[in-house]
Write a protein that holds these residues in place. Structure first.
Motif, mmCIF file in Angstrom:
data_model
loop_
_atom_site.group_PDB
_atom_site.id
_atom_site.type_symbol
_atom_site.label_atom_id
_atom_site.label_comp_id
_atom_site.label_asym_id
_atom_site.label_seq_id
_atom_site.Cartn_x
_atom_site.Cartn_y
_atom_site.Cartn_z
ATOM 1 N N THR A 86 53.476 41.429 105.271
ATOM 2 C CA THR A 86 52.581 40.767 106.234
ATOM 3 C C THR A 86 51.603 41.804 106.789
ATOM 4 O OG1 THR A 86 53.888 41.189 108.238
ATOM 5 C CG2 THR A 86 54.533 39.283 106.884
ATOM 6 N N PRO A 87 50.570 41.365 107.490
ATOM 7 C CA PRO A 87 49.601 42.314 108.079
ATOM 8 C C PRO A 87 50.217 43.260 109.109
ATOM 9 C CG PRO A 87 48.655 40.105 107.971
ATOM 10 C CD PRO A 87 50.105 39.970 107.605
ATOM 11 N N LEU A 88 51.442 42.982 109.560
ATOM 12 C CA LEU A 88 52.080 43.853 110.542
ATOM 13 C C LEU A 88 52.237 45.274 110.007
ATOM 14 C CD1 LEU A 88 53.542 44.265 113.252
ATOM 15 C CD2 LEU A 88 55.653 43.531 112.119
ATOM 16 N N PRO A 125 50.443 47.103 107.539
ATOM 17 C CA PRO A 125 49.206 47.894 107.568
ATOM 18 C C PRO A 125 48.734 48.205 108.984
ATOM 19 C CG PRO A 125 49.054 46.160 105.928
ATOM 20 C CD PRO A 125 50.326 45.921 106.669
ATOM 21 N N TRP A 126 48.864 47.224 109.889
ATOM 22 C CA TRP A 126 48.441 47.456 111.276
ATOM 23 C C TRP A 126 49.256 48.577 111.903
ATOM 24 C CZ3 TRP A 126 51.130 47.270 115.865
ATOM 25 C CH2 TRP A 126 50.365 47.351 117.030
ATOM 26 N N PHE A 127 50.574 48.559 111.743
ATOM 27 C CA PHE A 127 51.441 49.564 112.347
ATOM 28 C C PHE A 127 51.152 50.948 111.778
ATOM 29 C CE2 PHE A 127 55.347 52.008 112.873
ATOM 30 C CZ PHE A 127 55.659 51.756 114.199
ATOM 31 N N GLU A 180 48.384 52.079 110.341
ATOM 32 C CA GLU A 180 47.055 52.585 110.662
ATOM 33 C C GLU A 180 46.885 52.842 112.157
ATOM 34 O OE1 GLU A 180 44.430 49.652 108.967
ATOM 35 O OE2 GLU A 180 44.154 50.842 107.149
ATOM 36 N N ARG A 181 47.306 51.867 112.994
ATOM 37 C CA ARG A 181 47.047 51.954 114.430
ATOM 38 C C ARG A 181 48.068 52.811 115.177
ATOM 39 N NH1 ARG A 181 41.837 50.317 114.886
ATOM 40 N NH2 ARG A 181 41.514 48.340 113.766
ATOM 41 N N GLU A 230 44.017 55.147 104.801
ATOM 42 C CA GLU A 230 44.163 53.962 103.958
ATOM 43 C C GLU A 230 44.870 54.274 102.639
ATOM 44 O OE1 GLU A 230 41.436 50.360 101.999
ATOM 45 O OE2 GLU A 230 40.498 52.010 103.097
#
Length: 429
Positions: free
Chosen positions: A313-315, A317-319, A321-322, A328
């Motif tokens: 899920t997008p969780l 990549p978000w975790f 990166e942020r 990337e």
């Protein structure tokens, strides 16, 4: 069931907080100018620490299973001192003799350009094992006396200290090498060891001098239980160095090692909450085995579900990166590696559960065979993948580690079932 959760949840939180400490370190190192090289140097040095430190970790299980009075604690303390001295000598040899250079160059397969960075990191990390041993000795006392909230308290204080040191490096000191990660780790471990010793000593003062129905009073009895655990740990800790050595032969070895470290830290973050299942077995199985089985079934599949959410899920990549500050290219490789770790998180809670039964029965020799199977399957998988698909990079490590744990699970399950059938036949005859 409420008692089980009240005992287990503080243990789970403390274990999860341990892995958050590694996320703090990797996030700090990821903000450097050359994150792949720096994370790789720290990860390889950390693998060596795992070899030296592993006997200290086993002091927790041994103390929890065997210490019930002051006499048995004194015997346990003597054994612990022997282990700490041995780890100190081993750390010094690796840090300051040609043997350490040889191990990293040929055992881990690193190149000479990275060797100096790794040795610098390890010369700080070697002190972590000493404080870890002190921490684990008192953890065993705290756990067996049902004061598990103090593991969480100690970890919270440790994380606070690590975060403060991390902020110093990010905003003032600058992250120029993996030594920053080692200093952060050492600062946190020193504080946690101090908190554990403080609470553990309080508990010991309330214990009887000699408990009438407790047979443990000699160092030899402690060694009899501890020795198979130590031997099996010396075998299974070969997994980390073997994986790092083989990842050094992939198409992009620095990217492979860094991605494996990132994915591994997230996997450990998720599954660590469930890594004290063996303590539930040790402390409650004889009281109500059916309830313990129900408890294990209610929690055992959660780690795999959580890793699936992060990996697909997008969780995720978000975790990365942020929160972790991963670029990337490294993030994509880490996600691919993380998806394969789903198998490991599916198997791990059950390996830990059955290992708890082994510890409860005192049949620690079984773990020597099961963890040997783990190492053999891991190494075979690594060799096959390096020869056939070296472009898989970090995924090779996660696949090998997952299949190795699966092999360990099969051996443990087979031996326990065979042992149970043998016992049943003896009773029936």
């Amino acid at each position: 069931m409420r008692q089980l959760f009240a005992f287990f949840i503080p243990l789970g939180f403390s274990a999860s907080l341990v892995t958050i400490s590694h996320v703090i370190i990797n996030s700090t190192l990821a903000r450097s100018a050359n994150p792949e090289t720096i994370i790789a140097s720290y990860s390889i040095a950390l693998s060596m620490l795992g070899i030296i430190e592993r006997p200290a970790i086993l002091l927790r299980q041994t103390c929890s299973a065997l210490v019930r009075d002051k006499v048995s604690f004194r015997a346990m303390t003597a054994v612990s001192i022997y282990m700490l001295l041995a780890m100190s000598i081993g750390g010094l040899i690796i840090s300051y003799t040609p043997l350490g250079t040889w191990v990293f160059l040929y055992g881990f397969g690193v190149n000479e350009d990275l060797l100096g960075r790794i040795l610098d990191v390890y010369r700080v990390l070697m002190f972590v094992s000493i404080f870890s041993g002190v921490r684990c000795l008192y953890h065993g006392i705290i756990i067996s006396n049902m004061r598990t909230k103090w593991l969480t308290i100690g970890m919270l204080i440790r994380l606070l200290v690590m975060y403060v040191v991390s902020l110093y490096y990010i905003h003032f000191g600058g992250v120029t090498s993996g030594v920053a990660g080692a200093v952060i780790f050492l600062a946190g471990m020193m504080v946690e060891a101090a908190v554990s010793a403080w609470e553990g000593r309080k508990v010991i003062r309330t214990m009887p001098e000699k408990k009438e129905d407790h047979p443990i009073d000699k160092q030899s009895q402690i060694f009899q239980f501890y020795k198979p655990l130590a031997l099996s740990s010396l075998i299974v800790i070969l997994v980390g160095p073997a994986i790092n050595a083989m990842l050094g032969k992939t198409v992009d070895f620095e990217l492979a090692i860094a991605a494996f470290a990132i994915a591994g830290s997230l996997t450990q973050l998720v599954q660590s909450f469930f890594s004290y299942m063996h303590q539930i077995v040790l402390n409650f199985y004889r009281k109500d085995s059916a309830l313990v089985n129900k408890f294990a079934l209610s929690l055992g599949f959660i780690p795999a579900i959580l890793i699936g959410i992060i990996a697909y899920t997008p969780l995720g990549p978000w975790f990365m990166e942020r929160v972790m500050g991963v670029n990337e290219r490294l993030m994509i490789e880490s996600l691919h590696t993380l998806r394969i770790f789903m198998l490991l998180t599916l198997i791990y809670p059950w390996v830990d559960f059955f290992n708890g039964i082994i510890l409860l029965r005192g049949q620690t020799m079984i773990m020597l065979f099961s963890q040997t199977a783990n190492v053999i399957i891991t190494i075979i998988t690594l060799l096959i993948c390096i020869l056939t698909v070296p472009q898989w990079n970090g995924m090779i490590g996660s696949l090998a580690q997952s299949l190795g744990l699966t092999g360990e699970f099969i051996v443990v399950l087979y031996v326990l079932r065979a042992s149970s059938k043998s016992t049943n036949r003896s009773f029936s005859s």
